[in-house]
Design an enzyme around this catalytic site. Structure first.
Site, short mmCIF file in Angstrom:
data_model
loop_
_atom_site.label_atom_id
_atom_site.label_comp_id
_atom_site.label_asym_id
_atom_site.label_seq_id
_atom_site.Cartn_x
_atom_site.Cartn_y
_atom_site.Cartn_z
N ARG A 1 -9.49 -2.49 -4.26
CA ARG A 1 -8.40 -3.31 -4.83
C ARG A 1 -7.57 -4.02 -3.77
NH1 ARG A 1 -3.49 0.31 -6.64
NH2 ARG A 1 -3.62 2.00 -5.14
N ARG B 1 -8.52 -12.16 2.09
CA ARG B 1 -8.38 -13.60 1.85
C ARG B 1 -8.70 -14.41 3.10
NH1 ARG B 1 -2.62 -12.33 -0.09
NH2 ARG B 1 -3.00 -11.61 -2.21
N ARG C 1 -0.52 13.85 -6.60
CA ARG C 1 -0.46 13.59 -5.18
C ARG C 1 1.02 13.41 -4.86
NH1 ARG C 1 -1.07 9.28 -1.82
NH2 ARG C 1 -1.30 7.74 -3.44
N ARG D 1 4.20 5.24 6.47
CA ARG D 1 4.92 3.96 6.59
C ARG D 1 6.42 4.18 6.67
NH1 ARG D 1 4.43 1.13 0.60
NH2 ARG D 1 5.27 2.89 -0.52
N GLU E 1 7.83 7.79 5.28
CA GLU E 1 7.07 8.33 4.16
C GLU E 1 5.92 9.17 4.69
OE1 GLU E 1 7.07 5.09 1.14
OE2 GLU E 1 5.16 6.01 0.60
N TYR F 1 -1.68 6.59 -14.01
CA TYR F 1 -1.21 5.94 -12.80
C TYR F 1 -0.64 4.57 -13.21
CZ TYR F 1 -1.55 5.37 -7.70
OH TYR F 1 -1.29 5.23 -6.36
N ASP G 1 1.85 1.36 -13.29
CA ASP G 1 2.88 0.59 -12.60
C ASP G 1 4.02 0.35 -13.59
OD1 ASP G 1 2.16 0.27 -9.95
OD2 ASP G 1 0.85 -1.44 -10.36
P1 FAD Z 1 9.70 8.56 -14.80
O1 FAD Z 1 10.41 7.50 -14.08
O2 FAD Z 1 9.11 9.67 -13.99
O3 FAD Z 1 10.72 9.18 -15.87
C1 FAD Z 1 10.51 10.42 -16.49
C2 FAD Z 1 11.86 11.10 -16.58
O4 FAD Z 1 11.74 12.28 -17.37
C3 FAD Z 1 12.40 11.54 -15.22
O5 FAD Z 1 13.67 10.97 -14.99
C4 FAD Z 1 12.47 13.06 -15.32
O6 FAD Z 1 13.60 13.61 -14.64
C5 FAD Z 1 12.59 13.26 -16.82
N1 FAD Z 1 12.13 14.58 -17.25
C6 FAD Z 1 10.95 15.18 -16.98
N2 FAD Z 1 10.91 16.40 -17.51
C7 FAD Z 1 12.10 16.58 -18.16
C8 FAD Z 1 12.65 17.66 -18.89
N3 FAD Z 1 11.99 18.82 -19.06
N4 FAD Z 1 13.89 17.52 -19.41
C9 FAD Z 1 14.59 16.36 -19.21
N5 FAD Z 1 14.10 15.31 -18.52
C10 FAD Z 1 12.87 15.42 -18.00
N6 FAD Z 1 5.36 0.76 -9.89
C11 FAD Z 1 5.41 -0.56 -9.66
O7 FAD Z 1 5.27 -1.37 -10.59
N7 FAD Z 1 5.64 -1.05 -8.39
C12 FAD Z 1 5.81 -0.24 -7.33
O8 FAD Z 1 6.02 -0.70 -6.20
C13 FAD Z 1 5.74 1.18 -7.54
N8 FAD Z 1 5.91 2.05 -6.51
C14 FAD Z 1 5.86 3.39 -6.75
C15 FAD Z 1 6.06 4.26 -5.67
C16 FAD Z 1 6.02 5.63 -5.89
C17 FAD Z 1 6.24 6.58 -4.72
C18 FAD Z 1 5.75 6.14 -7.18
C19 FAD Z 1 5.69 7.63 -7.43
C20 FAD Z 1 5.57 5.28 -8.25
C21 FAD Z 1 5.61 3.90 -8.06
N9 FAD Z 1 5.47 3.01 -9.12
C22 FAD Z 1 5.51 1.65 -8.87
C23 FAD Z 1 5.28 3.48 -10.52
C24 FAD Z 1 6.63 3.63 -11.28
O9 FAD Z 1 7.44 4.56 -10.60
C25 FAD Z 1 6.36 4.14 -12.72
O10 FAD Z 1 5.53 3.23 -13.38
C26 FAD Z 1 7.62 4.33 -13.59
O11 FAD Z 1 8.70 4.81 -12.87
C27 FAD Z 1 7.29 5.30 -14.69
O12 FAD Z 1 8.37 5.45 -15.59
P2 FAD Z 1 8.39 6.68 -16.61
O13 FAD Z 1 9.57 6.50 -17.46
O14 FAD Z 1 7.07 6.84 -17.26
O15 FAD Z 1 8.51 7.99 -15.67
N1 UDP Z 2 -4.81 0.90 2.93
C1 UDP Z 2 -5.12 0.93 4.28
N2 UDP Z 2 -4.24 0.40 5.19
C2 UDP Z 2 -3.07 -0.13 4.80
C3 UDP Z 2 -2.75 -0.19 3.43
C4 UDP Z 2 -3.64 0.35 2.52
O1 UDP Z 2 -6.17 1.43 4.65
O2 UDP Z 2 -2.31 -0.57 5.69
C5 UDP Z 2 -5.78 1.50 1.98
C6 UDP Z 2 -5.52 2.97 1.72
O3 UDP Z 2 -6.79 3.60 1.60
C7 UDP Z 2 -4.82 2.98 0.40
C8 UDP Z 2 -5.47 1.82 -0.33
O4 UDP Z 2 -5.72 0.87 0.72
O5 UDP Z 2 -5.02 4.20 -0.28
C9 UDP Z 2 -4.61 1.22 -1.42
O6 UDP Z 2 -3.43 0.72 -0.84
P1 UDP Z 2 -2.07 0.58 -1.62
O7 UDP Z 2 -1.04 0.09 -0.68
O8 UDP Z 2 -2.34 -0.16 -2.87
O9 UDP Z 2 -1.81 2.15 -1.93
P2 UDP Z 2 -0.69 2.87 -2.77
O10 UDP Z 2 0.63 2.40 -2.22
O11 UDP Z 2 -0.92 2.49 -4.22
O12 UDP Z 2 -0.98 4.29 -2.48
#
Ligand code: FAD
Ligand code: UDP
Length: 370
Positions: A169, A173, A246, A277, A303, A351, A353
């Site tokens: 993914r 380019r 994870r 990062r 991170e 998973y 977004d």
């Molecule tokens: P959550 O935000 O997890 O909300 C669930 C809530 O339920 C939490 O607040 C939790 O406290 C609550 N809860 C759980 N159990 C209980 C309980 N027993 N009682 C009361 N409350 C409870 N998406 C993007 O589009 N762009 C990005 O760049 C991006 N970066 C990310 C980076 C990271 C490190 C991670 C982990 C995710 C990323 N995502 C990104 C995905 C994004 O975070 C999720 O799509 C979104 O936050 C999911 O919303 P949600 O409401 O399903 O879950």
């Molecule tokens: N990746 C890499 N080098 C980088 C950025 C990404 O090798 O500088 C690889 C890595 O294997 C990663 C995958 O590309 O798991 C997907 O990258 P992305 O940034 O989408 O990962 P995410 O933030 O969703 O874990």
């Protein structure tokens, strides 16, 4: 009696609660955390919106979702263009003409394509693992400097033992284009994600620091239906086993300097640097405060990829065969709960977004609320 109890004040819960209120339903939202917004929560530190649970960049091709979310925030023009740091050498990401020029000194797309073609010759046949897939996409030099170390740190495994699809993914380019996402719409909500979610929950009763399972019977008695966005296995008391995640660990630091790395995200792609990062949060909003003034300090987050164990914060669902099969069994149990709707990243073990979570919550709202 409320019409709906929404467990979780993340994006899924906030969208559903907003729609339910709009449809004239009474709603109570609870969250066990001390704050709303779930994983998109941003905390104000010295005027900087710090992405507490990981950097979040909103990007979508879904016009319906974009029109929906922009009701609650103005989005800025942030474009994700990470920089890779390999032992002090800097490269543009995703892989594009800037990267190829820096790596090989090539100037034209034709020269870059020829270089990749020459290096990918070592892979004959269908790539069998991530290493072969990466070399076949961009050649060995880029694999060694920009992929191998980063990927092995992130996944805790050798690239030869990882599936090929993970790397597919990443865009490659032959143009000068550092925009990481191929998305029609992209940006960061001005004022932070927390403010955006607060706008969604405007006028809705929210109880924080409230764990559903600690008060389940009382809370269930308060509402006709429950929308549950926590982990699906926890709802069933892990009776069929534990779903795996994870995990990542963040080390945040406030620095008394205006500019640490000049970019929101810098990936450390060598194997020796322990973090994957560094995020410098102020650059998501161009280093300015709400009034457009330059911010004097900065907050960075290192991170680290970490092994998840039960009880840790669940971050990314692991959608491998074993966990998908276990989820399918929990889903069957969930379907028998007539009063409870399971949604979101943890409730559906997907998973997702942000845009996909919003789309999914809107779909459920339309189904339930008409
Ligand atoms: P959550 O935000 O997890 O909300 C669930 C809530 O339920 C939490 O607040 C939790 O406290 C609550 N809860 C759980 N159990 C209980 C309980 N027993 N009682 C009361 N409350 C409870 N998406 C993007 O589009 N762009 C990005 O760049 C991006 N970066 C990310 C980076 C990271 C490190 C991670 C982990 C995710 C990323 N995502 C990104 C995905 C994004 O975070 C999720 O799509 C979104 O936050 C999911 O919303 P949600 O409401 O399903 O879950
Ligand atoms: N990746 C890499 N080098 C980088 C950025 C990404 O090798 O500088 C690889 C890595 O294997 C990663 C995958 O590309 O798991 C997907 O990258 P992305 O940034 O989408 O990962 P995410 O933030 O969703 O874990």
């Amino acid at each position: 009696m409320y019409d709906y109890l929404v467990v979780g004040a993340g994006l899924y819960g906030a969208v559903f609660a907003h729609e339910a209120k709009k449809a004239g339903k009474s709603v109570l939202v609870i969250d066990k955390r001390p704050n709303i917004a779930g994983n998109v929560y941003t905390e104000d530190v010295e005027g900087i919106h710090v992405h507490k649970y990981g950097a979040h960049i909103f990007h979508t091709n879904n016009t319906k979702v974009w029109n929906y979310i922009t009701q609650f925030a103005v989005f800025n023009r942030f474009t994700n263009s990470p920089v890779a740091n390999y032992k002090g050498e800097l490269f543009s990401l995703p892989f594009n003409m800037y990267t190829f020029n820096k790596m090989w000194g090539v100037v034209t797309p034709e020269e870059a394509a020829a270089k990749i073609a020459e290096q990918r010759k070592e892979i004959t046949g269908e790539p069998q693992n991530l290493e072969e897939q990466a070399i076949s996409l961009v050649g060995r030099d880029i694999y060694e400097k920009l992929i191998k170390g980063y990927t092995e740190k992130q996944w805790g495994r050798d690239c030869k033992d990882l599936p090929a699809f993970i790397i597919k993914r990443l865009p490659v380019r032959l143009t000068f284009d550092n925009n990481y996402f191929n998305a029609l719409y992209q940006g960061i909500p001005v004022g932070g994600y927390t403010q955006m979610v607060a706008n969604m929950l405007n006028g809705i009763e929210v109880r924080l620091n409230t764990d559903y399972f600690e008060h389940k019977a009382e809370l269930d008695a308060l509402a006709e239906k429950v929308v549950y966005t926590g982990p699906i296995d926890a709802f069933f008391d892990f009776r069929l086993g534990t779903l795996e995640y994870r995990s990542v660990r963040f080390e945040n630091e406030l620095l008394d300097i205006p500019n640490y790395q000049g970019n929101a995200a810098v990936n450390y792609t060598d194997r020796e640097t322990p973090w994957t990062r560094i995020i410098e949060h102020k650059w998501f909003e161009f280093g300015k405060d709400a009034d457009g003034n330059d911010l004097p300090k900065t907050v960075i987050s290192r991170e680290y990829s970490s092994e998840w164990k039960p009880g840790d914060e669940p971050y990314y669902p692991v959608n491998d065969e074993k966990n998908s099969a276990l989820y399918a069994k929990y889903k069957t149990l969930a379907e028998q709960e007539s009063k409870v709707i399971f949604g979101g990243r943890l409730g559906e073990y997907k998973y997702y977004d942000m845009d996909a979570v919003i789309a999914s919550a809107l779909e459920m709202s339309e189904k339930l609320l008409g």
